[in-house]
Write a protein that holds these residues in place. Sequence first.
Motif, PDB file in Angstrom:
ATOM      1  N   VAL A  50      19.838  87.267 -22.357  1.00  0.00           N
ATOM      2  CA  VAL A  50      20.070  87.797 -21.024  1.00  0.00           C
ATOM      3  C   VAL A  50      19.003  88.859 -20.781  1.00  0.00           C
ATOM      4  O   VAL A  50      18.498  89.466 -21.729  1.00  0.00           O
ATOM      5  CB  VAL A  50      21.514  88.365 -20.928  1.00  0.00           C
ATOM      6  CG1 VAL A  50      21.710  89.541 -21.836  1.00  0.00           C
ATOM      7  CG2 VAL A  50      21.911  88.679 -19.522  1.00  0.00           C
ATOM      8  N   GLY A  51      18.640  89.060 -19.531  1.00  0.00           N
ATOM      9  CA  GLY A  51      17.676  90.099 -19.185  1.00  0.00           C
ATOM     10  C   GLY A  51      18.352  91.447 -19.059  1.00  0.00           C
ATOM     11  O   GLY A  51      19.562  91.528 -18.823  1.00  0.00           O
ATOM     12  N   PRO A  52      17.598  92.525 -19.189  1.00  0.00           N
ATOM     13  CA  PRO A  52      18.187  93.866 -19.146  1.00  0.00           C
ATOM     14  C   PRO A  52      18.798  94.235 -17.793  1.00  0.00           C
ATOM     15  O   PRO A  52      19.683  95.079 -17.736  1.00  0.00           O
ATOM     16  CB  PRO A  52      17.017  94.788 -19.493  1.00  0.00           C
ATOM     17  CG  PRO A  52      15.788  93.991 -19.280  1.00  0.00           C
ATOM     18  CD  PRO A  52      16.158  92.553 -19.429  1.00  0.00           C
ATOM     19  N   ALA A  53      18.386  93.598 -16.730  1.00  0.00           N
ATOM     20  CA  ALA A  53      18.923  93.905 -15.408  1.00  0.00           C
ATOM     21  C   ALA A  53      20.180  93.101 -15.083  1.00  0.00           C
ATOM     22  O   ALA A  53      20.826  93.358 -14.056  1.00  0.00           O
ATOM     23  CB  ALA A  53      17.857  93.654 -14.345  1.00  0.00           C
ATOM     24  N   GLU A  54      20.531  92.148 -15.929  1.00  0.00           N
ATOM     25  CA  GLU A  54      21.728  91.327 -15.687  1.00  0.00           C
ATOM     26  C   GLU A  54      22.953  92.234 -15.612  1.00  0.00           C
ATOM     27  O   GLU A  54      23.053  93.218 -16.339  1.00  0.00           O
ATOM     28  CB  GLU A  54      21.897  90.314 -16.822  1.00  0.00           C
ATOM     29  CG  GLU A  54      22.852  89.200 -16.495  1.00  0.00           C
ATOM     30  CD  GLU A  54      22.316  88.295 -15.406  1.00  0.00           C
ATOM     31  OE1 GLU A  54      22.883  88.321 -14.286  1.00  0.00           O
ATOM     32  OE2 GLU A  54      21.360  87.569 -15.659  1.00  0.00           O
TER      33      GLU A  54
ATOM     34  N   ARG B 226      29.292  80.036 -22.315  1.00  0.00           N
ATOM     35  CA  ARG B 226      28.538  79.589 -23.494  1.00  0.00           C
ATOM     36  C   ARG B 226      29.383  79.624 -24.764  1.00  0.00           C
ATOM     37  O   ARG B 226      28.942  79.157 -25.814  1.00  0.00           O
ATOM     38  CB  ARG B 226      27.300  80.455 -23.658  1.00  0.00           C
ATOM     39  CG  ARG B 226      26.311  80.249 -22.525  1.00  0.00           C
ATOM     40  CD  ARG B 226      25.197  81.241 -22.577  1.00  0.00           C
ATOM     41  NE  ARG B 226      24.191  80.933 -21.569  1.00  0.00           N
ATOM     42  CZ  ARG B 226      23.206  81.733 -21.239  1.00  0.00           C
ATOM     43  NH1 ARG B 226      23.065  82.909 -21.852  1.00  0.00           N
ATOM     44  NH2 ARG B 226      22.347  81.391 -20.314  1.00  0.00           N
ATOM     45  N   ARG B 227      30.563  80.218 -24.656  1.00  0.00           N
ATOM     46  CA  ARG B 227      31.498  80.310 -25.785  1.00  0.00           C
ATOM     47  C   ARG B 227      30.859  81.003 -26.993  1.00  0.00           C
ATOM     48  O   ARG B 227      30.918  80.511 -28.118  1.00  0.00           O
ATOM     49  CB  ARG B 227      32.035  78.937 -26.151  1.00  0.00           C
ATOM     50  CG  ARG B 227      32.778  78.283 -25.005  1.00  0.00           C
ATOM     51  CD  ARG B 227      33.380  77.005 -25.431  1.00  0.00           C
ATOM     52  NE  ARG B 227      34.225  77.295 -26.595  1.00  0.00           N
ATOM     53  CZ  ARG B 227      35.424  76.828 -26.797  1.00  0.00           C
ATOM     54  NH1 ARG B 227      35.938  76.046 -25.918  1.00  0.00           N
ATOM     55  NH2 ARG B 227      36.108  77.129 -27.866  1.00  0.00           N
ATOM     56  N   VAL B 228      30.230  82.152 -26.720  1.00  0.00           N
ATOM     57  CA  VAL B 228      29.617  82.959 -27.772  1.00  0.00           C
ATOM     58  C   VAL B 228      30.138  84.390 -27.653  1.00  0.00           C
ATOM     59  O   VAL B 228      30.662  84.787 -26.617  1.00  0.00           O
ATOM     60  CB  VAL B 228      28.069  82.951 -27.707  1.00  0.00           C
ATOM     61  CG1 VAL B 228      27.534  81.551 -27.976  1.00  0.00           C
ATOM     62  CG2 VAL B 228      27.560  83.471 -26.364  1.00  0.00           C
ATOM     63  N   GLY B 229      29.964  85.160 -28.719  1.00  0.00           N
ATOM     64  CA  GLY B 229      30.458  86.524 -28.749  1.00  0.00           C
ATOM     65  C   GLY B 229      29.415  87.573 -28.439  1.00  0.00           C
ATOM     66  O   GLY B 229      29.746  88.747 -28.286  1.00  0.00           O
ATOM     67  N   ALA B 230      28.140  87.157 -28.361  1.00  0.00           N
ATOM     68  CA  ALA B 230      27.074  88.122 -28.086  1.00  0.00           C
ATOM     69  C   ALA B 230      25.842  87.389 -27.573  1.00  0.00           C
ATOM     70  O   ALA B 230      25.657  86.199 -27.849  1.00  0.00           O
ATOM     71  CB  ALA B 230      26.716  88.902 -29.343  1.00  0.00           C
ATOM     72  N   MET B 231      25.017  88.137 -26.847  1.00  0.00           N
ATOM     73  CA  MET B 231      23.731  87.618 -26.391  1.00  0.00           C
ATOM     74  C   MET B 231      22.666  88.672 -26.662  1.00  0.00           C
ATOM     75  O   MET B 231      22.922  89.874 -26.537  1.00  0.00           O
ATOM     76  CB  MET B 231      23.757  87.295 -24.893  1.00  0.00           C
ATOM     77  CG  MET B 231      24.651  86.125 -24.544  1.00  0.00           C
ATOM     78  SD  MET B 231      24.618  85.723 -22.781  1.00  0.00           S
ATOM     79  CE  MET B 231      25.389  87.179 -22.069  1.00  0.00           C
ATOM     80  N   VAL B 232      21.496  88.199 -26.993  1.00  0.00           N
ATOM     81  CA  VAL B 232      20.373  89.095 -27.220  1.00  0.00           C
ATOM     82  C   VAL B 232      19.779  89.468 -25.869  1.00  0.00           C
ATOM     83  O   VAL B 232      19.631  88.609 -24.990  1.00  0.00           O
ATOM     84  CB  VAL B 232      19.311  88.417 -28.120  1.00  0.00           C
ATOM     85  CG1 VAL B 232      18.095  89.306 -28.293  1.00  0.00           C
ATOM     86  CG2 VAL B 232      19.922  88.068 -29.478  1.00  0.00           C
ATOM     87  N   VAL B 233      19.463  90.728 -25.695  1.00  0.00           N
ATOM     88  CA  VAL B 233      18.857  91.204 -24.450  1.00  0.00           C
ATOM     89  C   VAL B 233      17.344  91.229 -24.663  1.00  0.00           C
ATOM     90  O   VAL B 233      16.846  91.925 -25.546  1.00  0.00           O
ATOM     91  CB  VAL B 233      19.383  92.598 -24.057  1.00  0.00           C
ATOM     92  CG1 VAL B 233      18.765  93.040 -22.730  1.00  0.00           C
ATOM     93  CG2 VAL B 233      20.908  92.591 -23.968  1.00  0.00           C
ATOM     94  N   LEU B 234      16.644  90.417 -23.861  1.00  0.00           N
ATOM     95  CA  LEU B 234      15.187  90.300 -23.963  1.00  0.00           C
ATOM     96  C   LEU B 234      14.519  90.862 -22.725  1.00  0.00           C
ATOM     97  O   LEU B 234      14.956  90.610 -21.607  1.00  0.00           O
ATOM     98  CB  LEU B 234      14.760  88.834 -24.092  1.00  0.00           C
ATOM     99  CG  LEU B 234      15.031  88.096 -25.377  1.00  0.00           C
ATOM    100  CD1 LEU B 234      14.501  86.661 -25.280  1.00  0.00           C
ATOM    101  CD2 LEU B 234      14.425  88.805 -26.572  1.00  0.00           C
ATOM    102  N   ASP B 235      13.449  91.610 -22.950  1.00  0.00           N
ATOM    103  CA  ASP B 235      12.605  92.108 -21.874  1.00  0.00           C
ATOM    104  C   ASP B 235      11.183  91.662 -22.192  1.00  0.00           C
ATOM    105  O   ASP B 235      10.579  92.152 -23.153  1.00  0.00           O
ATOM    106  CB  ASP B 235      12.699  93.634 -21.788  1.00  0.00           C
ATOM    107  CG  ASP B 235      12.015  94.191 -20.549  1.00  0.00           C
ATOM    108  OD1 ASP B 235      11.590  93.400 -19.682  1.00  0.00           O
ATOM    109  OD2 ASP B 235      11.918  95.424 -20.450  1.00  0.00           O
ATOM    110  N   ASN B 236      10.676  90.697 -21.430  1.00  0.00           N
ATOM    111  CA  ASN B 236       9.351  90.109 -21.696  1.00  0.00           C
ATOM    112  C   ASN B 236       9.231  89.616 -23.132  1.00  0.00           C
ATOM    113  O   ASN B 236       8.278  89.941 -23.847  1.00  0.00           O
ATOM    114  CB  ASN B 236       8.236  91.123 -21.393  1.00  0.00           C
ATOM    115  CG  ASN B 236       8.185  91.469 -19.921  1.00  0.00           C
ATOM    116  OD1 ASN B 236       8.362  90.602 -19.074  1.00  0.00           O
ATOM    117  ND2 ASN B 236       7.974  92.726 -19.616  1.00  0.00           N
ATOM    118  N   ASP B 237      10.200  88.830 -23.579  1.00  0.00           N
ATOM    119  CA  ASP B 237      10.241  88.236 -24.922  1.00  0.00           C
ATOM    120  C   ASP B 237      10.356  89.254 -26.047  1.00  0.00           C
ATOM    121  O   ASP B 237      10.154  88.930 -27.207  1.00  0.00           O
ATOM    122  CB  ASP B 237       9.024  87.331 -25.168  1.00  0.00           C
ATOM    123  CG  ASP B 237       9.051  86.094 -24.293  1.00  0.00           C
ATOM    124  OD1 ASP B 237      10.161  85.645 -23.944  1.00  0.00           O
ATOM    125  OD2 ASP B 237       7.974  85.594 -23.946  1.00  0.00           O
TER     126      ASP B 237
END
Length: 142
Positions: free
Chosen positions: A17-21, A33-44
């Motif tokens: 997910v992006g930081p502005a989400e 997505r049935r997940v417990g966490a997402m990585v926050v990416l800013d320009n990869d």
Amino acid sequence: MLVSQILKAKGDLVFTVGPAETVGAACALLHSRRVGAMVVLDNDRVVGIVSERDLVRALAEEGAGALSKPVTGFMTHDVIFADPTESIDFLLTRMTDRRVRHLPVCVDERLVGIVSIGDLVKWKISEVEAEADTLKAYIATG
């Protein structure tokens, strides 16, 4: 058993997910997505990780108003990473000590996968069962 072996079997798909989400959008994505966490990416570049725990804390602290705020205000900024060459036992200890459930896997600061405590426990159980079966077969032929 190494992290690289787990990723080889499980795959390298990482939901991000992006930081502005917004918190609300992140909640919907975790659910769909049935997940417990997402990585926050800013320009990869990994800048954080947002988990169900983070989002529950956001709602508890700020109520429904948190849903329209960006995840950057609630995500975990101090991300603990895994390396593909690390062992399951080492990571289980790290995750328990640091009280985290998800570790992004990076090589040269590039995201290559993610492992959860559930992934590690599953593989650890398989490893122990294989050892037990080997010992049983050895005893039976002895």
